[in-house]
Scaffold this motif. Structure first.
Motif, mmCIF file in Angstrom:
data_model
loop_
_atom_site.group_PDB
_atom_site.id
_atom_site.type_symbol
_atom_site.label_atom_id
_atom_site.label_comp_id
_atom_site.label_asym_id
_atom_site.label_seq_id
_atom_site.Cartn_x
_atom_site.Cartn_y
_atom_site.Cartn_z
ATOM 1 N N LYS A 225 0.819 -1.214 0.000
ATOM 2 C CA LYS A 225 0.000 0.000 0.000
ATOM 3 C C LYS A 225 0.856 1.269 0.000
ATOM 4 C CE LYS A 225 -4.092 -2.097 1.990
ATOM 5 N NZ LYS A 225 -5.078 -2.066 3.065
ATOM 6 N N LYS A 226 2.112 1.168 0.457
ATOM 7 C CA LYS A 226 3.006 2.320 0.446
ATOM 8 C C LYS A 226 3.475 2.659 -0.971
ATOM 9 C CE LYS A 226 5.012 2.268 5.042
ATOM 10 N NZ LYS A 226 6.270 2.235 5.797
ATOM 11 N N LEU A 227 3.328 1.718 -1.896
ATOM 12 C CA LEU A 227 3.792 1.954 -3.267
ATOM 13 C C LEU A 227 3.032 3.099 -3.929
ATOM 14 C CD1 LEU A 227 4.380 -1.655 -4.617
ATOM 15 C CD2 LEU A 227 5.934 -0.149 -3.399
ATOM 16 N N ALA A 228 1.801 3.317 -3.516
ATOM 17 C CA ALA A 228 1.032 4.440 -4.073
ATOM 18 C C ALA A 228 1.675 5.762 -3.690
ATOM 19 C CB ALA A 228 -0.414 4.383 -3.594
ATOM 20 N N ALA A 229 2.250 5.841 -2.512
ATOM 21 C CA ALA A 229 2.931 7.077 -2.103
ATOM 22 C C ALA A 229 4.218 7.274 -2.893
ATOM 23 C CB ALA A 229 3.231 7.036 -0.612
ATOM 24 N N TYR A 230 4.837 6.179 -3.284
ATOM 25 C CA TYR A 230 6.079 6.267 -4.047
ATOM 26 C C TYR A 230 5.846 6.706 -5.494
ATOM 27 C CZ TYR A 230 8.698 4.053 -0.263
ATOM 28 O OH TYR A 230 9.301 3.780 0.930
ATOM 29 N N ARG A 231 4.598 6.865 -5.893
ATOM 30 C CA ARG A 231 4.326 7.343 -7.248
ATOM 31 C C ARG A 231 4.854 8.750 -7.447
ATOM 32 N NH1 ARG A 231 -0.368 8.307 -4.509
ATOM 33 N NH2 ARG A 231 -1.394 10.296 -4.894
ATOM 34 N N LEU A 232 5.116 9.443 -6.333
ATOM 35 C CA LEU A 232 5.612 10.807 -6.393
ATOM 36 C C LEU A 232 7.141 10.884 -6.387
ATOM 37 C CD1 LEU A 232 3.048 12.386 -3.921
ATOM 38 C CD2 LEU A 232 2.949 12.320 -6.417
ATOM 39 N N LEU A 233 7.796 9.726 -6.350
ATOM 40 C CA LEU A 233 9.255 9.707 -6.449
ATOM 41 C C LEU A 233 9.687 10.297 -7.785
ATOM 42 C CD1 LEU A 233 10.372 6.150 -5.229
ATOM 43 C CD2 LEU A 233 10.906 8.321 -4.163
ATOM 44 N N THR A 234 10.907 10.767 -7.822
ATOM 45 C CA THR A 234 11.428 11.225 -9.101
ATOM 46 C C THR A 234 11.626 10.019 -10.010
ATOM 47 O OG1 THR A 234 13.730 11.031 -8.390
ATOM 48 C CG2 THR A 234 12.639 13.156 -8.006
ATOM 49 N N ILE A 235 11.530 10.247 -11.298
ATOM 50 C CA ILE A 235 11.702 9.143 -12.246
ATOM 51 C C ILE A 235 13.125 8.601 -12.182
ATOM 52 C CG2 ILE A 235 12.266 10.566 -14.249
ATOM 53 C CD1 ILE A 235 10.072 7.397 -14.263
ATOM 54 N N GLY A 236 14.075 9.459 -11.845
ATOM 55 C CA GLY A 236 15.461 9.015 -11.727
ATOM 56 C C GLY A 236 15.642 7.990 -10.619
ATOM 57 N N LYS A 237 15.015 8.224 -9.485
ATOM 58 C CA LYS A 237 15.110 7.293 -8.363
ATOM 59 C C LYS A 237 14.453 5.959 -8.724
ATOM 60 C CE LYS A 237 16.207 7.221 -3.979
ATOM 61 N NZ LYS A 237 17.603 7.241 -3.565
ATOM 62 N N THR A 238 13.323 6.038 -9.432
ATOM 63 C CA THR A 238 12.623 4.820 -9.844
ATOM 64 C C THR A 238 13.464 4.026 -10.832
ATOM 65 O OG1 THR A 238 10.537 6.004 -9.552
ATOM 66 C CG2 THR A 238 10.455 3.928 -10.756
ATOM 67 N N ALA B 77 6.313 -2.636 -7.942
ATOM 68 C CA ALA B 77 5.495 -3.837 -7.720
ATOM 69 C C ALA B 77 6.101 -5.074 -8.355
ATOM 70 C CB ALA B 77 4.084 -3.601 -8.282
ATOM 71 N N ILE B 78 6.997 -4.899 -9.267
ATOM 72 C CA ILE B 78 7.582 -6.038 -9.981
ATOM 73 C C ILE B 78 8.706 -6.713 -9.186
ATOM 74 C CG2 ILE B 78 9.410 -4.881 -11.284
ATOM 75 C CD1 ILE B 78 8.247 -6.320 -13.753
ATOM 76 N N THR B 79 8.984 -6.227 -7.997
ATOM 77 C CA THR B 79 10.077 -6.777 -7.181
ATOM 78 C C THR B 79 9.878 -8.261 -6.883
ATOM 79 O OG1 THR B 79 10.416 -4.607 -6.184
ATOM 80 C CG2 THR B 79 11.365 -6.493 -5.037
ATOM 81 N N TRP B 80 8.688 -8.634 -6.425
ATOM 82 C CA TRP B 80 8.425 -10.053 -6.123
ATOM 83 C C TRP B 80 8.599 -10.915 -7.366
ATOM 84 C CZ3 TRP B 80 8.551 -12.807 -1.980
ATOM 85 C CH2 TRP B 80 8.239 -12.250 -0.742
ATOM 86 N N SER B 81 8.080 -10.448 -8.472
ATOM 87 C CA SER B 81 8.189 -11.192 -9.720
ATOM 88 C C SER B 81 9.647 -11.397 -10.117
ATOM 89 C CB SER B 81 7.434 -10.452 -10.830
ATOM 90 O OG SER B 81 7.531 -11.136 -12.037
#
Length: 170
Positions: A16-29, A123-127
């Motif tokens: 559920k915290k991943l929704a908050a990470y949508r505001l991360l910079t694209i560089g960090k992602t 979200a793809i981490t588990w995969s």
């Protein structure tokens, strides 16, 4: 500033915290995605270095030729593995992001493709971890990808519930 370790932990146990990470910079992602690519690339490269995949060279002349240019094959294999993993992972994330946008519309949530792309990248981490595990256990079938797909879509659904709702028109 959020550290990669924290993002990794949250993507594994706090979807559920991943929704908050949508505001991360694209560089960090993208840095995080390249860490996942490194995880995906290391095991096949180790297999190549240790000669596990060398059994595919059964022709005598080809085997001798490969031994002569082996010093050149190792860096080439690393570059090729990294490049193919990068293309594949970015493509998969993009597809999941599109699925996430559809989920947002179905759930009447506000979000854009760029936000969902960031969420899908985490979200793809588990995969990714399951892919490496199945590779280590030598499990290769169409059904070995199914758990990763289901887990990723489930995480996207959970994360989508934390996106802001679309206000109703009066």
């Amino acid at each position: 500033m959020v550290k990669h370790k924290q993002i990794f932990i949250d993507s594994l146990i706090h979807p559920k915290k991943l929704a908050a990470y949508r505001l991360l910079t694209i560089g960090k992602t993208i840095q995080y995605v390249f860490l996942l690519i490194a995880i995906l690339t290391i095991y096949p490269y180790i297999q190549f270095l240790t000669g596990v995949t060398e059994t595919s060279f059964n022709i005598q002349g080809l085997t001798e030729y490969v031994k002569d240019i082996q010093w050149l094959l190792y860096p080439f294999a690393l570059v090729l593995l990294t490049l193919s993993s990068t293309i594949l992972l970015f493509l998969i994330i993009s597809v999941y992001a599109y699925v996430g946008v559809v989920l947002l519309k179905l759930m009447h949530r506000r979000g854009e493709y760029r936000h969902m792309w960031r969420t899908a990248a985490l979200a793809i981490t588990w995969s990714t971890l399951l892919t490496v595990l199945f590779s280590i256990l030598n499990i290769t079938s169409i059904f070995s990808n199914l758990p990763g797909i289901l887990i990723t879509i489930s995480i996207l659904i959970l994360a989508s519930t934390k996106y802001p709702k679309i206000p109703r028109k009066k």
